[in-house]
Scaffold this motif. Structure first.
Motif, PDB file in Angstrom:
ATOM      1  N   ALA A 154       0.826  -1.201   0.000  1.00 15.86           N
ATOM      2  CA  ALA A 154       0.000   0.000   0.000  1.00 15.86           C
ATOM      3  C   ALA A 154       0.862   1.253   0.000  1.00 15.86           C
ATOM      4  O   ALA A 154       0.579   2.215  -0.730  1.00 15.86           O
ATOM      5  CB  ALA A 154      -0.933  -0.001   1.210  1.00 15.86           C
ATOM      6  N   PHE A 195       1.008   4.081  -2.951  1.00 19.23           N
ATOM      7  CA  PHE A 195       0.694   5.485  -2.706  1.00 19.23           C
ATOM      8  C   PHE A 195       1.840   6.398  -3.134  1.00 19.23           C
ATOM      9  O   PHE A 195       1.630   7.394  -3.832  1.00 19.23           O
ATOM     10  CB  PHE A 195       0.390   5.689  -1.222  1.00 19.23           C
ATOM     11  CG  PHE A 195       0.038   7.110  -0.862  1.00 19.23           C
ATOM     12  CD1 PHE A 195      -1.167   7.662  -1.268  1.00 19.23           C
ATOM     13  CD2 PHE A 195       0.906   7.889  -0.119  1.00 19.23           C
ATOM     14  CE1 PHE A 195      -1.502   8.975  -0.948  1.00 19.23           C
ATOM     15  CE2 PHE A 195       0.591   9.197   0.215  1.00 19.23           C
ATOM     16  CZ  PHE A 195      -0.619   9.741  -0.202  1.00 19.23           C
ATOM     17  N   TYR A 245      -6.232   5.776   2.095  1.00 24.03           N
ATOM     18  CA  TYR A 245      -5.122   4.859   2.371  1.00 24.03           C
ATOM     19  C   TYR A 245      -4.970   4.607   3.866  1.00 24.03           C
ATOM     20  O   TYR A 245      -4.813   3.453   4.308  1.00 24.03           O
ATOM     21  CB  TYR A 245      -3.816   5.403   1.789  1.00 24.03           C
ATOM     22  CG  TYR A 245      -3.547   4.915   0.379  1.00 24.03           C
ATOM     23  CD1 TYR A 245      -2.748   3.800   0.151  1.00 24.03           C
ATOM     24  CD2 TYR A 245      -4.099   5.558  -0.721  1.00 24.03           C
ATOM     25  CE1 TYR A 245      -2.500   3.336  -1.125  1.00 24.03           C
ATOM     26  CE2 TYR A 245      -3.855   5.102  -2.009  1.00 24.03           C
ATOM     27  CZ  TYR A 245      -3.052   3.986  -2.208  1.00 24.03           C
ATOM     28  OH  TYR A 245      -2.808   3.521  -3.480  1.00 24.03           O
ATOM     29  N   ILE A 281      -7.022   1.270   3.022  1.00 18.25           N
ATOM     30  CA  ILE A 281      -6.131   0.541   2.123  1.00 18.25           C
ATOM     31  C   ILE A 281      -4.965  -0.102   2.864  1.00 18.25           C
ATOM     32  O   ILE A 281      -4.677  -1.289   2.675  1.00 18.25           O
ATOM     33  CB  ILE A 281      -5.602   1.463   1.005  1.00 18.25           C
ATOM     34  CG1 ILE A 281      -6.766   2.194   0.335  1.00 18.25           C
ATOM     35  CG2 ILE A 281      -4.812   0.656  -0.008  1.00 18.25           C
ATOM     36  CD1 ILE A 281      -7.851   1.302  -0.191  1.00 18.25           C
ATOM     37  N   VAL A 282      -4.281   0.672   3.712  1.00 20.21           N
ATOM     38  CA  VAL A 282      -3.108   0.130   4.411  1.00 20.21           C
ATOM     39  C   VAL A 282      -3.485  -1.048   5.319  1.00 20.21           C
ATOM     40  O   VAL A 282      -2.873  -2.118   5.219  1.00 20.21           O
ATOM     41  CB  VAL A 282      -2.379   1.241   5.198  1.00 20.21           C
ATOM     42  CG1 VAL A 282      -1.299   0.641   6.080  1.00 20.21           C
ATOM     43  CG2 VAL A 282      -1.751   2.243   4.231  1.00 20.21           C
ATOM     44  N   GLN A 307      -6.819   7.732  -8.478  1.00 18.53           N
ATOM     45  CA  GLN A 307      -7.101   6.995  -7.254  1.00 18.53           C
ATOM     46  C   GLN A 307      -8.127   7.702  -6.367  1.00 18.53           C
ATOM     47  O   GLN A 307      -8.308   7.329  -5.211  1.00 18.53           O
ATOM     48  CB  GLN A 307      -5.812   6.757  -6.464  1.00 18.53           C
ATOM     49  CG  GLN A 307      -4.872   5.780  -7.143  1.00 18.53           C
ATOM     50  CD  GLN A 307      -3.809   5.227  -6.218  1.00 18.53           C
ATOM     51  OE1 GLN A 307      -3.749   5.535  -5.032  1.00 18.53           O
ATOM     52  NE2 GLN A 307      -2.948   4.397  -6.759  1.00 18.53           N
ATOM     53  N   SER A 337     -13.450   4.099  -1.087  1.00 23.59           N
ATOM     54  CA  SER A 337     -12.422   3.241  -0.498  1.00 23.59           C
ATOM     55  C   SER A 337     -12.594   1.781  -0.906  1.00 23.59           C
ATOM     56  O   SER A 337     -11.614   1.058  -1.097  1.00 23.59           O
ATOM     57  CB  SER A 337     -12.434   3.364   1.023  1.00 23.59           C
ATOM     58  OG  SER A 337     -13.708   3.032   1.553  1.00 23.59           O
TER      59      SER A 337
END
Length: 269
Positions: free
Chosen positions: A38, A42, A94, A98-99, A171, A175
């Motif tokens: 991730a 990013f 993120y 995401i992370v 992006q 989410s």
């Protein structure tokens, strides 16, 4: 004298072996971190967007740069405040979703760091196979998000706020959508059993193609001009304008096969 493709790959392997040893040197804990995919995605996304931020800035004062903008009422380049607002939204996605989600996926996946780099031939085949597989999976998922009203309203519609997209907006999504696309990319490399070096390069190419597709420019040396099998920014901007065409992220063959291809909008001169 004929030489097999495998032989060529083995001959050139030391080129990649040196790179792989340099990457691995004392960095295995970082490379095996579940948070790496991730964070890599990013940071790479931001770095690849930087040239287009420069273009958007120049485009407000330079007619030559504005001439590369795609037509269909694209107007002037987006202002800096729009970039900044988009950055904070992507960063929030993120950090909150995401992370942690991709970290969990990586723990299930349990990646390993082999001592040997791939041969040049293996490297090429794995990267190209990932591109083809991800392109197919994205095409299927993208059509589903458009054809099923619940998916469109709750997942994909947010991305289509950008009728005229710009690089960083690649992006700027719900989410759930952003996570699903990253998981599709990670899964493509996992299913194909890619070497970590091949996978890293695939994610780099994947990010670049996504950024270029959303950049809003039909540049003279864009990849779609060099490789006619690619759609590029004009192809994807037609999707943002018309919604029901050009679903594939990279190549045009799936849209041609299923009758959803629309010729790209030509850039203004």
């Amino acid at each position: 004298m004929s030489v097999s493709c495998a032989g060529i790959g083995e001959v050139r392997a030391p080129l990649l072996q040196g790179l792989w040893e340099c990457v691995r040197a004392g960095q295995e804990d970082i490379l095996l971190s579940p948070y790496l995919p991730a964070l890599y995605g990013f940071v790479i996304h931001l770095l690849l967007c930087a040239p287009f931020l420069v273009l958007d800035t120049l485009g407000r004062v330079c007619q030559r740069v504005r001439s590369w903008r795609i037509t269909a009422g694209s107007g002037p380049p987006p202002p800096l405040r729009r970039w900044v607002g988009c950055f904070w939204k992507v960063l929030y996605q993120y950090l909150t979703t995401i992370v942690p989600a991709t970290a969990l996926f990586q723990r299930v996946r349990s990646p390993v760091m082999p001592e040997l780099a791939p041969s040049c031939w293996q490297f090429f085949v794995e990267v190209f196979a990932c591109l083809l597989l991800f392109d197919m999976l994205f095409f299927i998922w993208h059509i589903c998000m458009h054809r099923f009203p619940w998916l469109y309203r709750n997942i994909h519609q947010l991305h289509h706020r950008h009728h005229i997209p710009f690089a960083l907006a690649a992006q700027d999504s719900n989410s759930g959508e952003l996570l699903s696309l990253l998981l599709l990319a990670l899964s493509s490399a996992w299913v194909l059993g890619c070497h970590p070096l091949s996978e890293a390069f695939f994610h780099l190419i994947n990010s670049w193609l996504a950024v270029e597709a959303h950049c809003g420019y039909d540049l003279p040396l864009a990849l779609h001009r060099l490789l006619p099998c690619l759609g590029g920014a004009p192809y994807h901007q037609a999707h943002h304008t018309l919604l029901s065409v050009n679903y594939a992220p990279y190549f045009t063959h799936w849209d041609l096969l299923f009758g959803t291809f629309r010729a790209p909008v030509k850039r203004s001169q």
